[in-house]
Design an enzyme around this catalytic site. Structure first.
Site, PDB file in Angstrom:
ATOM      1  N   GLY A  99       0.490  -1.312  -0.201  1.00 12.79           N
ATOM      2  CA  GLY A  99       0.412  -0.381  -0.095  1.00 12.79           C
ATOM      3  C   GLY A  99       1.186   1.140   0.372  1.00 12.79           C
ATOM      4  O   GLY A  99       0.540   2.634  -0.319  1.00 12.79           O
ATOM      5  N   PRO A 107       4.806  -5.238  -0.576  1.00 15.71           N
ATOM      6  CA  PRO A 107       4.613  -4.377  -1.096  1.00 15.71           C
ATOM      7  C   PRO A 107       4.703  -4.308  -2.668  1.00 15.71           C
ATOM      8  O   PRO A 107       5.190  -5.442  -3.811  1.00 15.71           O
ATOM      9  CB  PRO A 107       5.831  -3.474  -1.161  1.00 15.71           C
ATOM     10  CG  PRO A 107       7.065  -4.597  -0.661  1.00 15.71           C
ATOM     11  CD  PRO A 107       5.993  -5.439  -0.079  1.00 15.71           C
ATOM     12  N   ARG A 147       3.078  -1.744  -5.769  1.00 15.20           N
ATOM     13  CA  ARG A 147       3.170   0.009  -6.610  1.00 15.20           C
ATOM     14  C   ARG A 147       4.688   0.525  -5.773  1.00 15.20           C
ATOM     15  O   ARG A 147       4.916   0.714  -7.010  1.00 15.20           O
ATOM     16  CB  ARG A 147       2.022   0.408  -5.623  1.00 15.20           C
ATOM     17  CG  ARG A 147       2.043   2.111  -6.820  1.00 15.20           C
ATOM     18  CD  ARG A 147       0.878   2.613  -6.248  1.00 15.20           C
ATOM     19  NE  ARG A 147      -0.517   2.013  -6.140  1.00 15.20           N
ATOM     20  CZ  ARG A 147      -1.241   1.720  -6.655  1.00 15.20           C
ATOM     21  NH1 ARG A 147      -0.748   2.649  -8.269  1.00 15.20           N
ATOM     22  NH2 ARG A 147      -2.596   1.097  -6.587  1.00 15.20           N
ATOM     23  N   ARG A 152      -5.850   1.654 -15.734  1.00  6.25           N
ATOM     24  CA  ARG A 152      -5.810   2.940 -14.227  1.00  6.25           C
ATOM     25  C   ARG A 152      -6.458   3.954 -14.541  1.00  6.25           C
ATOM     26  O   ARG A 152      -7.550   5.111 -13.814  1.00  6.25           O
ATOM     27  CB  ARG A 152      -4.172   3.319 -13.535  1.00  6.25           C
ATOM     28  CG  ARG A 152      -3.633   1.388 -13.304  1.00  6.25           C
ATOM     29  CD  ARG A 152      -2.675   2.071 -12.788  1.00  6.25           C
ATOM     30  NE  ARG A 152      -2.306   2.731 -11.109  1.00  6.25           N
ATOM     31  CZ  ARG A 152      -3.075   4.051 -11.278  1.00  6.25           C
ATOM     32  NH1 ARG A 152      -1.982   4.815 -11.531  1.00  6.25           N
ATOM     33  NH2 ARG A 152      -2.730   4.502  -9.627  1.00  6.25           N
ATOM     34  N   TYR A 170      -9.188   4.286 -12.076  1.00  3.99           N
ATOM     35  CA  TYR A 170      -9.378   5.301 -11.227  1.00  3.99           C
ATOM     36  C   TYR A 170      -9.212   6.639 -10.954  1.00  3.99           C
ATOM     37  O   TYR A 170      -8.913   7.294 -10.236  1.00  3.99           O
ATOM     38  CB  TYR A 170      -8.279   4.906 -10.322  1.00  3.99           C
ATOM     39  CG  TYR A 170      -7.885   3.073 -10.199  1.00  3.99           C
ATOM     40  CD1 TYR A 170      -9.175   2.484  -9.414  1.00  3.99           C
ATOM     41  CD2 TYR A 170      -6.634   2.797 -10.361  1.00  3.99           C
ATOM     42  CE1 TYR A 170      -8.979   0.845  -9.447  1.00  3.99           C
ATOM     43  CE2 TYR A 170      -6.349   1.503 -10.097  1.00  3.99           C
ATOM     44  CZ  TYR A 170      -7.359   0.704  -9.901  1.00  3.99           C
ATOM     45  OH  TYR A 170      -7.614  -0.855  -9.265  1.00  3.99           O
ATOM     46  N   CYS A 179     -13.613   1.319 -28.316  1.00  2.58           N
ATOM     47  CA  CYS A 179     -14.876   2.261 -28.594  1.00  2.58           C
ATOM     48  C   CYS A 179     -15.191   2.464 -27.265  1.00  2.58           C
ATOM     49  O   CYS A 179     -16.465   1.484 -26.842  1.00  2.58           O
ATOM     50  CB  CYS A 179     -15.680   1.129 -29.599  1.00  2.58           C
ATOM     51  SG  CYS A 179     -14.974   1.408 -31.107  1.00  2.58           S
ATOM     52  N   GLU A 180     -14.980   3.094 -26.299  1.00  2.22           N
ATOM     53  CA  GLU A 180     -15.602   3.811 -25.198  1.00  2.22           C
ATOM     54  C   GLU A 180     -15.209   5.246 -25.010  1.00  2.22           C
ATOM     55  O   GLU A 180     -14.068   5.475 -24.433  1.00  2.22           O
ATOM     56  CB  GLU A 180     -15.279   2.658 -23.805  1.00  2.22           C
ATOM     57  CG  GLU A 180     -15.499   1.503 -23.826  1.00  2.22           C
ATOM     58  CD  GLU A 180     -17.297   0.895 -23.712  1.00  2.22           C
ATOM     59  OE1 GLU A 180     -17.322   1.767 -22.540  1.00  2.22           O
ATOM     60  OE2 GLU A 180     -16.957  -0.412 -23.950  1.00  2.22           O
ATOM     61  N   TYR A 213       0.332  -2.593 -12.055  1.00  3.98           N
ATOM     62  CA  TYR A 213      -1.141  -2.688 -12.154  1.00  3.98           C
ATOM     63  C   TYR A 213      -1.541  -2.111 -13.642  1.00  3.98           C
ATOM     64  O   TYR A 213      -2.076  -0.980 -13.880  1.00  3.98           O
ATOM     65  CB  TYR A 213      -1.673  -1.724 -11.571  1.00  3.98           C
ATOM     66  CG  TYR A 213      -1.497  -2.247  -9.579  1.00  3.98           C
ATOM     67  CD1 TYR A 213      -2.612  -3.613  -9.387  1.00  3.98           C
ATOM     68  CD2 TYR A 213      -1.469  -1.690  -9.138  1.00  3.98           C
ATOM     69  CE1 TYR A 213      -2.051  -4.209  -8.188  1.00  3.98           C
ATOM     70  CE2 TYR A 213      -0.863  -1.697  -7.454  1.00  3.98           C
ATOM     71  CZ  TYR A 213      -1.498  -2.998  -7.317  1.00  3.98           C
ATOM     72  OH  TYR A 213      -1.454  -3.323  -6.500  1.00  3.98           O
TER      73      TYR A 213
HETATM   74  C1  LIG Z   1      -2.562  -5.422  -3.986  1.00  7.61           C
HETATM   75  C2  LIG Z   1      -1.848  -6.158  -2.856  1.00  7.61           C
HETATM   76  C3  LIG Z   1      -0.854  -5.768  -1.679  1.00  7.61           C
HETATM   77  C4  LIG Z   1       0.435  -4.718  -3.046  1.00  7.61           C
HETATM   78  O1  LIG Z   1      -0.375  -3.184  -3.095  1.00  7.61           O
HETATM   79  P1  LIG Z   1       0.427  -2.148  -3.433  1.00  7.61           P
HETATM   80  O2  LIG Z   1      -0.600  -1.010  -3.063  1.00  7.61           O
HETATM   81  O3  LIG Z   1       0.863  -2.620  -4.877  1.00  7.61           O
HETATM   82  O4  LIG Z   1       1.201  -2.501  -2.378  1.00  7.61           O
HETATM   83  C5  LIG Z   1      -0.223  -6.312  -1.073  1.00  7.61           C
HETATM   84  N1  LIG Z   1      -1.002  -6.916  -0.496  1.00  7.61           N
HETATM   85  C6  LIG Z   1      -1.850  -7.567  -0.607  1.00  7.61           C
HETATM   86  C7  LIG Z   1      -2.929  -8.923   0.112  1.00  7.61           C
HETATM   87  C8  LIG Z   1      -3.322  -7.306  -1.739  1.00  7.61           C
HETATM   88  O5  LIG Z   1      -4.046  -7.745  -2.502  1.00  7.61           O
END
Ligand SMILES: *Cc1c(COP(=O)(O)O)cnc(C)c1O
Length: 413
Positions: free
Chosen positions: A236, A271, A273, A309, A313, A341-342, A370
């Site tokens: 995250g 991790p 992202r 993305r 989002y 086509c969107e 992603y």
């Molecule tokens: C998607 C996910 C991650 C990775 O999240 P990032 O935001 O890319 O770091 C880690 N753990 C779980 C369980 C996930 O579903």
């Protein structure tokens, strides 16, 4: 820090000119920098070195086998969420003791495969799943480790679709259910509950929600005198797409480590992202320019099926010319859109930039996480090629799909 830089007017990935790769491989095209991936992994590893954590790269953020292999070779584990990702993890040579498996909907066959491989943990997300894992383990005559994924009910400021630690999302179990699971752990004879897991969302820019969630979970363990060995704080960690000011790995660790040290638990991080996003770009070619009323469009050969993305989002990706124009041609605001086509098919909206010419290449920055892993064949578009750069060499690590690939497995009857 990433390794996509201009030298003169040309965008380079490490020591390779991006336009040279595109000339050889075509577009749309993903380009990853191997050394950026490894740098980002090393940053987290060093920041948390004092507690020797297990860092499990989130396979869903970038599932390419060469990307996985590079990280696994550097010592990373993997965080998987499906049988397909387990299959990839095995091919990439991820040792079973470095594999953790999350997800709310694991199927029996997926669970069996993971037990056979001998993964470190299932991050279980419901009591029914626990029952099924227990039954699978019993049928194989094994004892299996699990961590309970707790939904700590903390809010984070990120897009609603990527919040996963709020009470109302489908992920994990609440504290009451977690308590019941621990209290009835004797029922699950083929399971050892060895950890707790949280993953509160994605693209989180400051450590406070992590601290709140960790404190809640540690408080829960403490209050109920529950003994476990592992604390998995998920992924995250946010990254820079444009003007974000995310925590650095060291800054993040500085806020998290005191809590972890006090708990005496072994730390796991997941991790995705943070490692992959700025290690990759999507290269796309300008097809046409047009104006509808006052609105100016640049139509490129990459689309929402390649990089969803922005559509999904409203994510912002910086868009740079692969070769900077010689003189400042006219600057205006453009929507950069694909052929799908969107109306929702766009890579950028209202973006101020120098007008490119047909045939010019554009780099969609920060597309390493992603990006390809969420791509599809919508509009019967073959998926892009993927290239990995290592120093002055580049390798096609996923061939561009062919029309034949599009219909593989289909029959007419
Ligand atoms: C998607 C996910 C991650 C990775 O999240 P990032 O935001 O890319 O770091 C880690 N753990 C779980 C369980 C996930 O579903």
């Amino acid at each position: 820090m990433h390794r996509f830089k201009y030298i003169g007017r040309s965008l380079f990935c490490e020591k390779v000119k991006v336009s040279d790769i595109a000339a050889k491989v075509g577009t749309p095209l993903y380009v990853y920098s191997r050394n950026t991936l490894l740098d980002h992994y090393a940053k987290i590893k060093e920041a948390f070195a004092s507690v020797s954590p297990l860092i499990c790269f989130s396979v869903k953020s970038n599932s390419n086998l060469s990307v996985l292999r590079a990280l696994v070779k550097a010592g990373a584990g993997v965080d998987i969420v499906s049988g397909g990702e387990l299959y990839r993890a095995k091919l990439a040579g991820a040792p079973p003791e470095r594999v953790v498996y999350a997800g709310v909907g694991k199927r029996r066959d997926e669970i069996m495969d993971a037990i056979r491989y001998g993964i470190l943990f299932f991050n279980v997300e419901s009591e029914e799943e626990l029952t099924l894992v227990n039954a699978c383990a019993a049928s194989l005559g094994k004892k299996v480790n699990v961590a309970v994924r707790i939904n700590p009910d903390v809010d984070v400021s990120t897009h609603d679709y990527i919040k996963t630690g709020k009470g109302q999302t489908k992920f994990g179990v609440n504290f009451d259910t977690a308590k019941r699971i621990f209290r009835s752990s004797w029922k699950y004879r083929n399971i050892a509950i060895r950890g707790v897991h949280i993953h509160i969302g994605s693209q989180i820019l400051n450590p406070q929600p992590f601290r709140r969630a960790i404190k809640k979970v540690l408080g829960f363990l403490d209050k109920n005198s529950l003994l476990v060995e592992y604390l998995n704080i998920g992924g995250g960690m946010g990254v820079v797409y444009s003007l974000e000011k995310p925590q650095t790995a060291t800054g993040f660790a500085g806020k998290i480590l005191p809590l972890v040290r006090k708990s005496n638990l072994k730390l796991i991080l997941e991790p995705g992202r943070f490692i992959a996003a700025n290690s990759g770009i999507l290269v796309t070619m300008v097809l046409f320019r047009k104006k509808n009323g006052q609105k100016r469009f640049i139509i490129v050969d990459g689309a929402m099926n390649d990089l969803i993305r922005p559509s999904l989002y409203e994510a912002y990706h910086e868009i740079l010319p692969v070769t900077k124009p010689r003189r400042r041609a006219s600057v205006a605001r453009y929507d950069i859109v694909g052929p799908v086509c969107e109306t929702g098919d766009f890579l950028a909206k209202n973006r101020k930039m120098t007008e490119p010419a047909s045939g010019d290449l554009l780099a969609v920055m920060g597309s390493g996480a992603y990006g390809y892993s969420m791509s599809s064949n919508y509009n019967s578009r073959p998926r892009a090629a993927e290239v990995i750069v290592d120093g002055n060499k580049f390798f096609v690590v996923k061939k561009r799909e062919t029309y034949g690939d599009l219909v593989r497995g289909e029959t007419i009857r």
